[in-house]
Design an enzyme around this catalytic site. Structure first.
Site, short mmCIF file in Angstrom:
data_model
loop_
_atom_site.label_atom_id
_atom_site.label_comp_id
_atom_site.label_asym_id
_atom_site.label_seq_id
_atom_site.Cartn_x
_atom_site.Cartn_y
_atom_site.Cartn_z
N SER A 1 -80.63 21.41 96.73
CA SER A 1 -81.35 21.06 95.52
C SER A 1 -80.65 21.65 94.31
O SER A 1 -80.15 22.77 94.35
CB SER A 1 -82.78 21.61 95.60
OG SER A 1 -83.41 21.55 94.34
N TYR B 1 -80.42 15.81 89.30
CA TYR B 1 -81.08 14.95 88.32
C TYR B 1 -80.06 14.67 87.23
O TYR B 1 -79.18 15.51 86.96
CB TYR B 1 -82.27 15.68 87.69
CG TYR B 1 -83.38 16.01 88.62
CD1 TYR B 1 -84.41 15.10 88.87
CD2 TYR B 1 -83.45 17.25 89.24
CE1 TYR B 1 -85.46 15.42 89.71
CE2 TYR B 1 -84.49 17.58 90.09
CZ TYR B 1 -85.49 16.66 90.33
OH TYR B 1 -86.52 16.96 91.16
N THR C 1 -81.95 11.98 92.33
CA THR C 1 -83.40 11.83 92.39
C THR C 1 -83.88 10.99 91.23
O THR C 1 -83.65 11.33 90.08
CB THR C 1 -84.08 13.20 92.37
OG1 THR C 1 -83.70 13.92 93.55
CG2 THR C 1 -85.60 13.06 92.34
N LYS D 1 -82.54 8.50 95.54
CA LYS D 1 -83.73 9.07 96.20
C LYS D 1 -85.00 8.67 95.46
O LYS D 1 -85.06 8.78 94.23
CB LYS D 1 -83.62 10.59 96.24
CG LYS D 1 -84.83 11.28 96.87
CD LYS D 1 -84.53 12.71 97.26
CE LYS D 1 -85.68 13.35 98.01
NZ LYS D 1 -86.77 13.76 97.12
N HIS E 1 -91.34 11.58 96.79
CA HIS E 1 -91.20 12.96 96.31
C HIS E 1 -92.25 13.86 96.99
O HIS E 1 -92.81 14.77 96.37
CB HIS E 1 -91.34 13.00 94.79
CG HIS E 1 -90.47 14.05 94.14
ND1 HIS E 1 -89.13 13.86 93.89
CD2 HIS E 1 -90.74 15.31 93.73
CE1 HIS E 1 -88.63 14.96 93.33
NE2 HIS E 1 -89.58 15.86 93.23
#
Lengths: 375, 375, 375, 375
Positions: D117, D140, D166, D240, D264
């Site tokens: 992440s 992101y 994402t 995603k 999510h």
């Protein structure tokens, strides 16, 4: 509360077959009961098996003459007084000191065929001497073909009239509930039938191989082993554990005498469908001729009726026989079978089915069939 | 808490017909209430009968003129003020010392036809003297045809205008809940109508025969007996207990005046479908002309509305009459009927149905009809 | 626990619009809350209205540009900042001493049109002075046409821009829960708008006539009265209480400006369907052009989104405005509307709908659409 | 009860992967657990993700040879030992002082690819040094393209082999449960990867503009940004957050390497469908070739099996990795993955699927498929 010893009479609280399950906790120690009642993992399939019956109602029919009615059937050429059997269950001495001897005497009193488990508390020869004439023998393929053959020959010699080959449980994950109850198989529960045979051993798996796929499953039966077995005996061989029509068709083609629709009482794959839910498609796949015995959560004559209506020729009783055995020994087993039979007869009488083969899917009402013609 | 005696006024807690059921435990001893409220076995059908109503909603309609509206119907040629009847229920003196005399006076006050039970606390002649002009007589075929005929002639002589033949309960397994409550029929509950008749006896069954199929069912009615009965009276004969369209068609062909869709209030085959669930298919089978009376779990005017919408011509009230009787005698029965009728009228007014025959399936909304056109 | 006085700030426990309902019991006395929250009878329709939203999920969509997005709509020619309205609710002084004055100030702060109830705590003229420019007036047809006309003229004079005619509640059976709570309308709750008008009186019904069909329903609106009213004003007239496509079509043909799909918040026919369940069929019946306002259990922006997706053009908030009013007066009402709007915007953003007319049925996922192609 | 420190052994209570969730409350402080376990709003989608698995059963099949079976797959050209990945989860130091270093060591021991992440407790470079060779990087789009590029280059330089972008969480409304638990992110939980970058700021919105649509969503990714990113790296880019087949098709056309079907974990749009429910339609839309990774509520090998059967190529584990990490650090993570893999292998063995691509929809049984041919 310690578990009570089996009674020598039927307690007044028993008013229907299901009551043996209700009363069982008074007669079976909690860890043992968890082991018997539990399935695999989170017991989802155990619950599914029971829940499936409630999806069907039985439609009452009027004025039909059942005066010549009876429950007798012919199953693969064998005359039976009713479509009930006792399915194979391990170690009856877990709940009664008399073990399988008590169970089979109760069954014989009701002309109920039994399927003796390989994992019985006594030898198959001892069991045969207590049992009635209608006895089948359940077996697993042994790691060594010689042992399988020996077991087969002994069953033939002891007068068992059919072989039930269990196919559905190469892996049995314990019920988490049972593990939490810390049940341990007592020292006196030993598979005496297998004494001297080469035990199933988990294969040492090669590095990178799977403990499951190459390990545990190395001992799993396959089509070759089944075909071989079918050449080794003139007894009819039944395949137990069928849950899909294509497997049923392949088994039929391979030459089995019949199949037993079963998910091993929810003790094998947790998350498998309810047996009652897959039964209609299996019957549709094989047509009318292949005999089907059914098990999975049967607790009442209405359950039996529904299984017959959806395609079974006969129904095997599993856990309920142990509950009846625990409560009142042979007498309990006999009484439980009598209650089941009368409950079935009541359903037949009120649904207007004089004979077992009158029990068809049209006798049932699916609980979601709420159609209406909008005018 | 001992049960209270019936009141001589309507208690303020009664705000809808269903409240009589809610209040009943204060007025009926627990074992007796278990007997009345219970069905057969595990009370599955009792619960199913009630649950079926919730599957349907009633669609409100706007601006329709109901100023000439009314609830009057003609049922098989008989003018009725509303589509409500009191169904046959045994031994009203279980809950009120005045027994059926109270009940029928309450019914007469609301112009409500009654169906007197053979198993009444008083004789059918006594009951007829208390009852209003619209009275039907419910009977079972007696073991002896002579007794059946005698009962029939007495009903004719006492001015009953129709015969209701109960067909659905040759076997009544007790509710397990009732058995657990240890209910015993009190000594003063005797089927006085049958005094002197040959009682129903369980046949001694031959060895190997079934206690159910050859025993209990030996006394069950069959088509021959029904056809015979239909030749013995000029009164209209209704068949009670119909749950399948084919039976309805056969009864229509045999010449019954009408049918009563009923599963005996869940007291016969536990596991039978809800009556509301089978009603549409029965109506579809017989077409528009055969009169259908409906029972099974009716507790409100909305329930009545739904049964009428799904094919019934009139609705019979069962247990609720005993609850109202227990709470406030004749007054309670009358009030309960008034509440039901007004609740029905409210549904009619808000659904825009001025007359009973405006109540059709299109007035209902099935709770699973959640369609949407994806654009 | 006595109810707290309204706060002059937003309490920190309020994190979403629904929280106003959660907090309401601290600010409204239990009997009053029972009256507000209750519906009719057993509150079945109140529960159905809420339950219907859970049948639908909102499908997230990716990467769509909403930078020019907004919630503005044009409803029957009127520009609105968002598709929210306050529906008509009686007697706001039940929960706040400032009554409707507080409510409408809160609404005006959020540019939210209000539909003033005839049964307001203050006169429609007083209310108009506190309200913002977008105000509609809800009315019932009065027993005397002269009174109806007077009410209409007053609403016109006070600058109301539309008339909402409530059609769905000629009968309002109280909620049993409310009756049990022994709620009494306080002395200061008086329909001041109707002072001097001939009150609705239950007609004395002729012997044999029905208290409901000829009594209560004598005051019910019908098609003639509606058509007459439509000739008496140039204001757009909306019909409130539509639950069936055929009624919607007939109203459209009669010339209404739009319809409000409503079951009176479950306060009229207990057992009516959820408004969300009937909405798609109504929209399908009338096509795209007839404006539809929707109410029934809206508690969140997601609820608003679903109603818009299934055919509504705008959504009216009922009980939630009283809860917000009780908690924090005008501030609470404004905050509740702001929360609803932002919750709606979050759904729009995540579902990729930049404008209200992008919200279609395809944006929803029915919770039972679990299809799979068996390969 | 204070939370226990992570153990350095596997506690005996852990018998299946799901048990890590069951035991987690002993090892994670309640507010932190609420933050981890919670989703958005009322956690409806969190619950929906879990509930979806129960709609499917796995059909046992018989006698199939799985002796050459394995779980290996090739995903977008990458060989994997099994179809399990660790999905991106923020701040592992919330539950273990070793943070992501522990997690990735556990994963490497089981040859499990990880998706790091952006919001990790350590930098992506530090994490890469602890991780095994199969590591992907989740990111992101940053407010500044320069920052996005810098992050991308760093991931490339640190040897990450794929980028996961994402797309589904431009708005994350907190779980009300989490808010009620008053969770605060501790001071040591800082997104160190983003140090020095321009932080995402809520745009100052113009008067009359929406805080959501023009404010929060100003930072949301759009198609242009995605297309730009795809031109900036030779690494495969996965999208995603896909929940609709049309989005999947558009992403495929845009050139993504694969998609991750995800909502999510229920942390974005509360009220979104369960991922398992939308998976079949997404697979049907894109055909067989586009790789699909799936997440959402996976807690067992049976869950993995069902996702694979319904169209996924691999499955990402979310919250469960934190629970295992909290219980027993790297060892717990490795053990959890081993349990999942063996549970999957048990399903494969009993469903007769020797390889992952044998797992198809036909291996499942929908719990509502209760068909019967009425004869």
């Amino acid at each position: 509360m310690p578990a009570s010893m089996p009674l020598n009479h039927i307690p007044p609280e028993i008013r229907c077959a299901l009551d043996y399950e209700t009363l069982a906790p008074q007669f079976i120690a909690a860890p043992t009961l968890a082991y018997i009642a539990g399935g695999s993992g989170h017991d989802q399939t155990v619950a599914a098996n029971r829940a499936a019956y409630a999806r069907w109602a039985i439609t009452p029919r009027l004025l039909r003459d059942v005066s010549a009615g009876h429950t007798a059937i012919t199953l693969a050429g064998i005359a039976m007084a009713h479509p009930l059997m006792l399915g194979p269950v391990a170690f009856h001495n877990l709940v009664h000191p008399g073990g399988e001897h008590e169970t089979v005497r109760g069954a014989a009193a009701l002309d109920c065929p039994i399927i003796a488990s390989t994992q019985s508390s006594c030898t198959l020869e001892q069991l045969a001497r207590s049992a009635g004439p209608q006895r089948w023998f359940q077996m697993y393929l042994q790691p060594q073909r010689a042992d399988t053959l020996d077991l087969l020959r002994r069953a033939e010699a002891a007068g068992y009239s059919a072989i039930v080959l269990t196919l559905d449980a190469p892996i049995q994950v314990a019920s988490l509930r049972t593990l939490a109850a810390q049940f341990q198989l007592p020292a006196h529960c030993v598979p005496v039938n297998l004494a001297g045979y080469t035990p199933a051993q988990e294969s040492a798996v090669a590095p990178g191989a799977s403990r499951i796929l190459q390990g545990v499953m190395a001992a799993a039966p396959n089509w070759d082993e089944l075909r071989w077995l079918l050449t080794q005996t003139r007894l009819p061989v039944w395949a137990k554990g069928v849950m899909h029509g294509d497997d049923a068709l392949a088994l039929q083609a391979a030459g089995v005498a019949g199949i037993i629709v079963s998910n091993h009482g929810g003790r094998s794959l947790d998350g498998a469908p309810a047996t009652l839910d897959v039964l209609p498609a299996i019957r549709a796949a094989v047509g009318k001729d292949l005999p089907i015995v059914f098990d999975g959560g049967v607790r009442s004559g209405a359950d039996v009726f529904k299984a017959l209506a959806l395609g079974a020729n006969a129904v095997a009783i599993g856990r309920l026989q142990l509950y009846a055995l625990a409560v009142a020994g042979a007498l309990g087993v006999a009484h439980m079978l009598k209650l089941l039979r009368e409950e079935l007869e009541i359903c037949m009488a009120l649904a207007g089915c004089a004979h077992i083969d009158h029990i068809r899917a049209t006798a049932l009402f699916h609980q979601r069939e709420h159609h209406v013609n909008h005018d």
